[in-house]
Design a protein around this motif. Structure first.
Motif, short mmCIF file in Angstrom:
data_model
loop_
_atom_site.label_atom_id
_atom_site.label_comp_id
_atom_site.label_asym_id
_atom_site.label_seq_id
_atom_site.Cartn_x
_atom_site.Cartn_y
_atom_site.Cartn_z
N VAL A 19 0.84 -1.20 0.00
CA VAL A 19 0.00 0.00 0.00
C VAL A 19 0.88 1.25 0.00
CG1 VAL A 19 -1.90 -1.12 1.21
CG2 VAL A 19 -0.15 0.08 2.53
N ASP A 20 0.30 2.36 -0.49
CA ASP A 20 1.06 3.59 -0.55
C ASP A 20 0.92 4.41 0.72
OD1 ASP A 20 1.92 3.53 -3.46
OD2 ASP A 20 -0.23 3.23 -3.65
N PHE A 21 -0.12 4.09 1.51
CA PHE A 21 -0.51 4.97 2.60
C PHE A 21 -1.34 4.15 3.56
CE2 PHE A 21 -3.66 8.26 4.06
CZ PHE A 21 -2.77 9.16 4.62
N LEU A 22 -1.22 4.42 4.88
CA LEU A 22 -1.96 3.61 5.84
C LEU A 22 -2.71 4.51 6.82
CD1 LEU A 22 -1.11 0.25 6.97
CD2 LEU A 22 -1.53 1.80 8.85
N THR A 23 -3.93 4.11 7.20
CA THR A 23 -4.69 4.88 8.17
C THR A 23 -5.63 3.98 8.95
OG1 THR A 23 -6.05 6.86 8.45
CG2 THR A 23 -6.55 5.47 6.57
N GLY A 24 -6.37 4.54 9.90
CA GLY A 24 -7.44 3.80 10.55
C GLY A 24 -7.20 3.36 11.98
N THR A 25 -5.93 3.37 12.48
CA THR A 25 -5.68 2.83 13.81
C THR A 25 -6.42 3.65 14.88
OG1 THR A 25 -3.64 4.07 13.83
CG2 THR A 25 -3.49 1.72 13.39
N SER A 39 -4.34 3.91 20.88
CA SER A 39 -3.19 4.80 20.72
C SER A 39 -1.87 4.01 20.75
CB SER A 39 -3.20 5.90 21.78
OG SER A 39 -3.24 5.37 23.08
N GLY A 40 -1.82 2.91 21.52
CA GLY A 40 -0.64 2.05 21.49
C GLY A 40 -0.42 1.49 20.09
N ALA A 41 -1.52 1.12 19.43
CA ALA A 41 -1.43 0.58 18.06
C ALA A 41 -0.95 1.66 17.10
CB ALA A 41 -2.78 0.03 17.63
N THR A 42 -1.43 2.89 17.28
CA THR A 42 -1.01 3.98 16.40
C THR A 42 0.50 4.21 16.53
OG1 THR A 42 -3.16 5.03 16.58
CG2 THR A 42 -1.34 6.42 15.85
N LEU A 43 0.98 4.21 17.77
CA LEU A 43 2.42 4.43 17.99
C LEU A 43 3.24 3.29 17.37
CD1 LEU A 43 2.22 5.65 21.68
CD2 LEU A 43 3.05 6.99 19.75
N GLY A 92 3.07 3.38 13.62
CA GLY A 92 3.84 4.52 13.15
C GLY A 92 5.32 4.18 13.05
N GLN A 93 5.82 3.48 14.07
CA GLN A 93 7.22 3.07 14.05
C GLN A 93 7.48 2.09 12.90
OE1 GLN A 93 9.66 2.06 17.71
NE2 GLN A 93 9.12 0.03 17.02
N LEU A 94 6.51 1.20 12.67
CA LEU A 94 6.64 0.24 11.57
C LEU A 94 6.66 0.98 10.23
CD1 LEU A 94 6.52 -2.92 11.00
CD2 LEU A 94 4.17 -2.47 10.35
N ALA A 95 5.80 1.98 10.10
CA ALA A 95 5.76 2.77 8.86
C ALA A 95 7.12 3.43 8.62
CB ALA A 95 4.66 3.83 8.95
N GLU A 96 7.69 3.95 9.70
CA GLU A 96 8.99 4.59 9.58
C GLU A 96 10.04 3.59 9.09
OE1 GLU A 96 9.71 6.90 13.13
OE2 GLU A 96 11.81 7.13 12.57
N ARG A 97 10.03 2.38 9.66
CA ARG A 97 11.02 1.38 9.27
C ARG A 97 10.77 0.85 7.86
NH1 ARG A 97 12.01 -1.61 15.16
NH2 ARG A 97 12.87 0.27 16.09
N ASN A 98 9.51 0.94 7.39
CA ASN A 98 9.20 0.51 6.03
C ASN A 98 9.22 1.67 5.05
OD1 ASN A 98 8.30 -2.50 5.71
ND2 ASN A 98 7.58 -1.84 7.72
N LYS A 99 9.59 2.86 5.53
CA LYS A 99 9.63 4.06 4.69
C LYS A 99 8.29 4.33 4.00
CE LYS A 99 14.58 3.91 4.07
NZ LYS A 99 14.77 2.72 4.96
N ASP A 127 5.96 13.98 22.41
CA ASP A 127 7.25 13.37 22.72
C ASP A 127 7.52 12.09 21.93
OD1 ASP A 127 5.07 12.54 24.34
OD2 ASP A 127 6.44 11.39 25.57
N LYS A 128 6.47 11.41 21.43
CA LYS A 128 6.71 10.19 20.64
C LYS A 128 6.42 10.42 19.16
CE LYS A 128 5.82 7.09 24.52
NZ LYS A 128 4.72 6.34 25.18
N CYS A 129 6.60 11.64 18.67
CA CYS A 129 6.27 11.94 17.29
C CYS A 129 7.21 11.21 16.33
CB CYS A 129 6.35 13.44 17.05
SG CYS A 129 7.99 14.12 17.38
N SER A 130 6.74 11.01 15.11
CA SER A 130 7.55 10.33 14.10
C SER A 130 7.45 11.11 12.79
CB SER A 130 7.03 8.91 13.89
OG SER A 130 7.44 8.43 12.63
#
Lengths: 347, 392
Positions: free
Chosen positions: B97-103, B106-110, B113-120, B136-139
């Motif tokens: 997918v090109d883009f992900l949403t829906g979480t 909030s633990g799942a969103t965080l 988000g980290q997974l998205a960062e690692r997958n670029k 403080d936990k922004c990505s």
């Protein structure tokens, strides 16, 4: 001397070897086509297989049903996560997780081993729920959100180094660790101590008359099972990069028990097959329908009704017959499973 | 049993529009949706899915994004980070997918988000309101299109202290992370404006009996009570307070999820007068919102709530960013999203470049016989609060 117990263990080893071969084939194919998702899903399946293995050691050998084994899985995961965020060292994280799990298991074991049977199940369940709720409310542990930001580490093995971010490399590392845990458990059960455990499951009242301490055997078994769960849990944050309190919840413990029952109680390797099977089912059916839990429930009931000894309990007698020496082969009654043999000795 | 046939449905919708509207030659743009369809938050996930489907249908009927149709691929979040991460990895790696949403969680969103960062790749949430996601936990790869807890409390505190300067406030929240952070956020905002805090208590989730806390509350003599319990807990708390006569001459305010259409019925008259700060109300009087509410109701027979409105806006934000960037490349879309202003049912929203938090006007709504009346509006700039993200 080759008795039935050894024979059934050997049959389990054959099936374990088959699992390793299948895993290696997956690794080769996966790396050839550049896959990431399925290799990492398989890695997760192996990690949860370690938890199932620990449940099977307790349930299948000492006869104690733990409904809170995820407690030690979670303790291992959180310890490993905390260490990795300070020092990204694989061996330090594994060592710390083992130490922490061991200490906690001594406390948990002292409480849980005061009772047996259904009360043991309830106490283990309660312990896990209490600790999970405490973690859920501690802000320094990320509270209900869990902790993210666990780095992708490099795992140094002698002169080599494997990145936990490399799907094939980390899959193989986890495979080696889980199979080593399997081998260590099998070895433990093959020692005289292992026979005491089998005797415990068969008839707990007779064991003291043979000169063994029931409490000590149960405690050692509990500690070993906790260590297996803790070491498996320590691998989770390396794979996923986060931990959350859900790892300690009953869902995780319950899935491990389901894996063991589907795979075959008291077969060790059944726990590994059961867990892999469950992860595949969840992932495949879960993408297709929201109601996959109904299907897992039906499969579970069908398994208990029609394959009471699980997947491996169903397959293993055939393997045993293939590898058995002649004098055992002829007297083999196909529906009798070796570890239960001791039940024939009536008090 | 509901089979995940979104691809099929959308393909059919696409085929239908191909006959009447523009024909697509290009590859579809794939949007991954990880949202709960089972568990406690399933009703929220339902709004998210409906709103995204509605937006995708509209976008495709109007020619797609840069001439490419939008396809949604939906997976169940199961309300746990562990499941969400597994599903998100499948969407990133297998479905590409090109883009992900829906979480939602909030633990799942965080974690996602980290997974998205690692997958670029890029991920957004249109539901989670824990402040940490854009603080403080922004990505760099995570955007939030909805209002966070801080924005809700800022709006509510501003209105409250205008009504009752130097109000004496008592706080009651559920005893877990969300409860503690909502209380802390509102307390900080209210104290800054001159309120006095006279006490706080955290009740276990799913409490059956709140009367044990009433002695403390009465002794503290508050004029205002802030609550952030949710669902059936709200119903029990407020009806018990009403039975004990505590609601007389007490203004009750709370978090935006405290009273929703789901528990309004059980509350009855006890809900009257409750005020909250929210990013959306179906009663917002703009042509865009009227059209959105009418379309949503025509398609799904219910009103959209704030989760639906924010999710609907998410897909339009992505559309605007891709068209501005001229590409679906992660770095280009990120640059386009930063500072982007686009239109939503709530009016124009802007994504702050510094922390990837959407800025939007906030509303104070008060319950009046089962309806959420808008009684005050706080401008986007006054509600947003400082940018505390230091990672980018």
């Amino acid at each position: 001397m080759l008795d039935r117990l050894t024979l059934s263990m050997r049959a389990s080893h054959v099936l374990a070897a088959l699992l390793v071969v299948a895993a290696l084939v997956l690794a080769v194919v996966g790396s050839a086509i550049g896959d990431t998702f399925y290799l990492r899903l398989a890695t997760e399946a192996l990690i949860f297989a370690g938890l199932a293995l620990s449940v099977d050691l307790l349930l299948g050998y000492s006869g104690a049903l733990s409904l809170g084994q995820a407690l030690y899985f979670g303790i291992g995961a959180y310890t490993s996560a905390l260490v990795l965020m300070k020092v990204p060292s694989f061996w330090l994280a594994m060592g710390a997780a083992a130490g922490m799990t061991f200490v906690c298991a001594i406390i948990g074991g002292l409480i849980a081993n005061r009772v047996r049977g259904v009360y043991f199940a309830l106490i283990t369940f309660g312990l896990a729920q209490v600790v999970a709720k405490v973690v859920y409310n501690i802000r320094d542990l990320g509270a209900s959100d869990g902790m993210i930001g666990i780095p992708v580490i490099d795992i140094g093995i002698g002169p080599f180094s494997v990145s936990a971010g490399n799907p094939v490399g980390f899959f193989l590392v986890v495979l080696v660790i889980i199979m080593a845990l399997y081998a260590a458990t099998a070895y433990l059960l093959d020692t005289p101590f292992g026979r005491v455990l089998t005797a415990l499951k068969a008839n707990e009242k007779r064991v003291p008359f043979l000169g063994y301490s029931v409490w000590r055997a149960r405690m050692v078994c509990y500690l070993a099972a906790a260590l297996i769960a803790g070491l498996s849990g320590a691998l989770y944050p390396m794979l996923r990069g986060f931990v959350s309190p859900e790892l300690m919840f009953f869902m995780t413990s319950g899935n491990a028990v389901i894996s063991v029952i589907l795979g075959g109680v008291g077969t060790l390797v059944g726990a590994l097959y059961g867990s892999v099977f469950l992860v595949i089912i969840k992932s495949v059916i879960g993408s297709w329908t929201d109601h996959y839990l109904i299907i897992i429930g039906l499969l579970f009931m069908a398994g208990v009704l029609f394959m009471p000894k699980g997947l491996i309990g169903f397959v293993r007698p055939h393997v045993e017959r293939m590898i058995a020496p002649r004098h055992l082969r002829e007297t083999r009654a196909p529906e009798q499973d070796a570890p239960l043999k001791a039940e024939e000795v009536k008090p | 049993m509901k089979i995940r046939g979104y691809k099929v449905v959308l393909a059919a919708a696409l085929a239908a529009t191909a006959l009447s509207g523009p024909a697509f030659a290009a590859d579809p743009i794939k949007v991954g949706v990880v949202t709960p369809s089972t568990g406690t938050f399933a009703p929220i996930g339902q709004q998210v899915r409906w709103a995204l489907e509605l937006a995708a249908k509209e976008i495709n009927a109007a020619g797609g994004i840069m001439g490419r149709p939008v396809t949604l691929i939906v997976e169940d979040e199961e309300t746990t980070p562990a499941a969400a991460v597994q599903k998100a990895e499948k969407l990133f790696q297998v479905d590409n997918v090109d883009f992900l949403t829906g979480t939602v969680n909030s633990g799942a969103t965080l974690a996602v988000g980290q997974l998205a960062e690692r997958n670029k790749k890029l991920a957004t949430t249109s539901v989670s309101f824990a402040d940490s996601i854009t603080a403080d936990k922004c990505s760099p790869n995570v955007f939030r299109v909805n209002a966070r807890a801080g924005q809700q409390s800022a709006a509510l505190a501003a209105w409250l202290l205008k009504q009752k300067p130097k109000a004496k406030i008592y706080y009651l929240g559920p005893d877990y992370e969300m409860g503690r952070s909502t209380v802390a956020a509102f307390k900080a905002n209210a104290e800054k404006l001159g309120a006095q805090s006279v006490g706080e208590v955290f009740a276990p989730n799913d409490s059956k009996d709140y009367t044990q806390f009433f002695g403390q509350i009465r002794a503290a003599r508050p004029e205002v009570m802030y609550i952030s319990v949710a669902g059936n807990d709200t119903a029990r708390l407020l009806t018990q307070m009403q039975d004990f006569g505590l609601l007389n001459s007490l203004q009750v305010v709370g978090a935006s999820g405290t009273i929703t259409s789901a528990n309004m019925g059980a509350l009855g008259a006890a809900a009257n007068g409750f005020a909250t700060g929210a990013g959306y109300s179906p009663q917002i009087d703009t042509p865009e919102n009227k059209k959105f509410v009418a379309d949503f109701r025509a398609a799904y027979k219910v009103d959209p709530d704030l989760y639906g409105a924010d999710s609907y806006g998410t897909l339009y934000a992505y559309k605007a960013a891709v068209e501005k960037a001229g590409s679906t490349d992660t770095d280009k879309v990120r640059a386009a999203l930063e500072g982007l202003t686009w239109n939503t049912p709530q009016g124009p929203k802007t994504i702050r470049a510094g922390d990837h938090q959407a800025m939007q006007p906030m509303y104070v709504v008060r319950i009046n016989n089962g309806k959420f009346d808008i009684i005050d509006k706080v401008s986007a700039e006054d509600a947003i609060g400082p940018d505390t993200c230091t990672r980018f």
